[in-house]
Write an enzyme that holds these catalytic residues in place. Structure first.
Site, mmCIF file in Angstrom:
data_model
loop_
_atom_site.group_PDB
_atom_site.id
_atom_site.type_symbol
_atom_site.label_atom_id
_atom_site.label_comp_id
_atom_site.label_asym_id
_atom_site.label_seq_id
_atom_site.Cartn_x
_atom_site.Cartn_y
_atom_site.Cartn_z
ATOM 1 N N LYS A 180 0.850 -1.187 0.000
ATOM 2 C CA LYS A 180 0.000 0.000 0.000
ATOM 3 C C LYS A 180 0.891 1.245 0.000
ATOM 4 C CE LYS A 180 -2.573 3.351 2.140
ATOM 5 N NZ LYS A 180 -2.076 4.623 1.604
ATOM 6 N N GLU A 255 9.451 2.791 11.017
ATOM 7 C CA GLU A 255 10.415 3.901 10.880
ATOM 8 C C GLU A 255 9.576 5.164 10.863
ATOM 9 O OE1 GLU A 255 12.221 6.900 10.123
ATOM 10 O OE2 GLU A 255 11.953 6.308 8.037
ATOM 11 N N CYS A 289 12.994 11.946 6.328
ATOM 12 C CA CYS A 289 13.040 11.616 7.750
ATOM 13 C C CYS A 289 14.419 11.884 8.336
ATOM 14 C CB CYS A 289 12.613 10.176 7.986
ATOM 15 S SG CYS A 289 13.570 8.962 7.060
ATOM 16 N N GLU A 390 8.695 17.362 14.469
ATOM 17 C CA GLU A 390 9.094 17.182 13.079
ATOM 18 C C GLU A 390 8.205 18.030 12.172
ATOM 19 O OE1 GLU A 390 10.543 13.503 10.333
ATOM 20 O OE2 GLU A 390 8.594 13.269 11.279
#
Length: 493
Positions: A180, A255, A289, A390
């Site tokens: 996906k 992650e 990231c 973030e």
């Protein structure tokens, strides 16, 4: 005829066939640099579509796992050849779909080729060890068993590399996959799946289902026949993935991002540090990231570093990634752009100062896309939200420090621990950084963003699930160890 009407509609790929979703509805993937450019239409799938894909994967898994490792590797070599042959097409689609400059998209596509070939070669490597037994008439050794059906849920920021570093090891180790992709990279993903089909992969081994994460992703994570889930995305979603998988005993790998620091010591090569900070923090519009977010600078060189940094940032060419002069493209969509701009406002309200940027770029052709100026904050303290959360955008926060001890305290003052870098010529500083920095990837005199495909990758703290992807570490997630004990039973007298 407008661009939307002539855009291709992509179907799900289940059990070796391209099929429409049960819902029979589609959504559009739009170019973030030119919102009137529709890249393609994709399926809005349902849990029923996921169930079909899992059923196909489960049905194909036994035969696939019983195939010899080198034979599975040959399929991956064939896929790599197809991706390489279509690299220009895939890269251009990636740039149109999620915005990164074409040169970066082409580099990522070729990295996907290299990942496929790396794991194809894993089919010739050992998978176990012989272990001495106390029984001299016995043989004891370890082998590896695949998990079974694996759900692969990937983000939009690396729409080739991340799927490949999950799918390729899953397949070489004998698993079948339900894939996906993120909604902002579905067309790029479809082209990758076409390459698997063109390579002759057996039906059901790789299945592709598109749609909203809250529907399709959740259905994958909850399905009783999905034995493992490999997820890359936000920490909020990742925590839910992990908790749901844990509740039903499935293996999971997460992650979940970072708030990555770079430390610039007083003895650093400032030109090198600036180049790496700008590249690590602002390439791909900061949508990595591992992107540099916090820039910790020794107060003795702060003014000189700041001047060099701002000069470099001001020279950045923002624009459509398909234009060769573009260095930084748009945010991936309007939501991400608004998130970045909201953090700029938060920073100002917290007392930080804008040294450059901080607004939406709308001049000329930029008015038709989701562009934000590269942004540099100063007068930032570690407790501010812009130094803790973030942002996933082109925003750098400058923070001065007095000594390395203070720098490491600030660098570690985060719930994340993915990557970090330091610029120094001092061996002692390097060793302290390696020892004391709480991050899964530490880099010396190099930008925080980037990891080589043959090396383990993953984070500490909230950046991951304490597992590693890529390289030979991948076998640890995608297989389970089986210990074998064989006694001769008197057959040799």
């Amino acid at each position: 005829m407008n661009k939307e009407s002539i855009s291709k509609t992509y179907l799900n790929y289940i059990n070796g066939q391209w099929v429409a979703s049960h819902r029979n509805e589609t959504s559009s993937s739009v170019n973030p640099a030119r919102v009137d450019d529709v890249v393609g239409h994709v399926q809005l799938s349902t849990a029923e579509d996921v169930a079909d894909a899992v059923r196909a994967a489960k049905g194909a898994q036994k035969a696939w796992s019983r195939m010899a490792y080198p034979s599975r590797g040959q399929f991956l070599y064939a896929v790599a050849n197809r991706v390489e042959a279509r690299a220009d097409e895939i890269a251009q689609t990636m740039t149109r779909e999620m915005g990164k400059p074409l040169s970066e998209a082409k580099g990522e596509t070729l990295r996907g080729v290299a990942i496929l070939r790396y794991y194809a070669a894993e089919g010739l490597h050992k998978i176990g060890d012989v272990i001495p037994s106390f029984d001299a008439s016995s043989l004891m050794f370890t082998t590896r068993s695949p998990l079974g059906v694996v759900g692969v849920i990937t983000p939009w920021n690396f729409p080739v590399a991340i799927p490949m570093w999950k799918i390729a090891p899953a397949l070489i180790y004998g698993n079948t996959v339900v894939f996906k992709p993120a909604e902002n990279s579905v067309v790029t993903a479809a082209l990758l799946v076409e390459c698997f089909e063109e390579a002759g992969l057996p039906a059901g081994v790789l299945n592709y289902v598109t749609g909203r994460g809250s529907v399709v992703g959740q259905a994958i994570v909850e399905h009783r026949d999905v034995a493992g889930i490999s997820f890359t995305g936000s920490d909020n979603v990742g925590i839910n993935v992990g908790m749901t998988a844990l509740a039903r005993g499935a293996k999971y790998q997460l992650e979940m991002g970072g708030k990555n620091p770079v430390i610039v010591a007083a003895d650093a090569d400032l030109d090198l540090a600036v180049e790496a900070t700008v590249s690590g923090g602002l390439r791909s519009t900061g949508q990595k990231c591992t992107a540099t977010s916090r820039v910790l600078v020794d107060r003795k060189v702060y003014a000189a570093f700041r001047e060099k940094l701002l000069s470099k940032v001001k020279s950045i060419r923002v624009g459509d990634g398909l234009q060769p002069e573009t260095w930084m493209g748009p945010c991936v969509n309007d939501r991400q752009m608004e998130t970045v701009l909201s953090y700029v406002q938060i920073g100002l309200e917290e007392g930080a100062t804008l040294a450059f940027g901080g607004t939406r770029a709308t001049e000329g052709d930029l008015s038709s896309g989701y562009f934000v100026e590269p942004t540099v904050f100063e007068n930032v303290t570690s407790g501010m939200r812009i130094a803790q959360e973030e942002i996933f955008g082109p925003v750098l926060a400058l923070i001065p420090f007095e000594n390395l001890t203070e720098a490491l305290e600030i660098a570690n003052d985060s719930k994340f621990g993915l990557s970090a870098s330091i610029f120094t010529k001092n061996i002692g500083h390097m060793m302290s950084f390696i020892q004391d920095m709480d991050a899964g990837l530490v880099r010396i005199n190099a930008e925080s963003a980037g990891v080589e495909l043959q090396a383990p990758f993953g984070g500490m703290k909230h950046s991951g699930s304490h597992s590693r992807e890529q390289g030979q570490s991948a076998i640890e997630f995608f297989t389970e160890i089986k210990t074998v004990f064989i006694k001769d039973g008197g057959m040799y007298g």
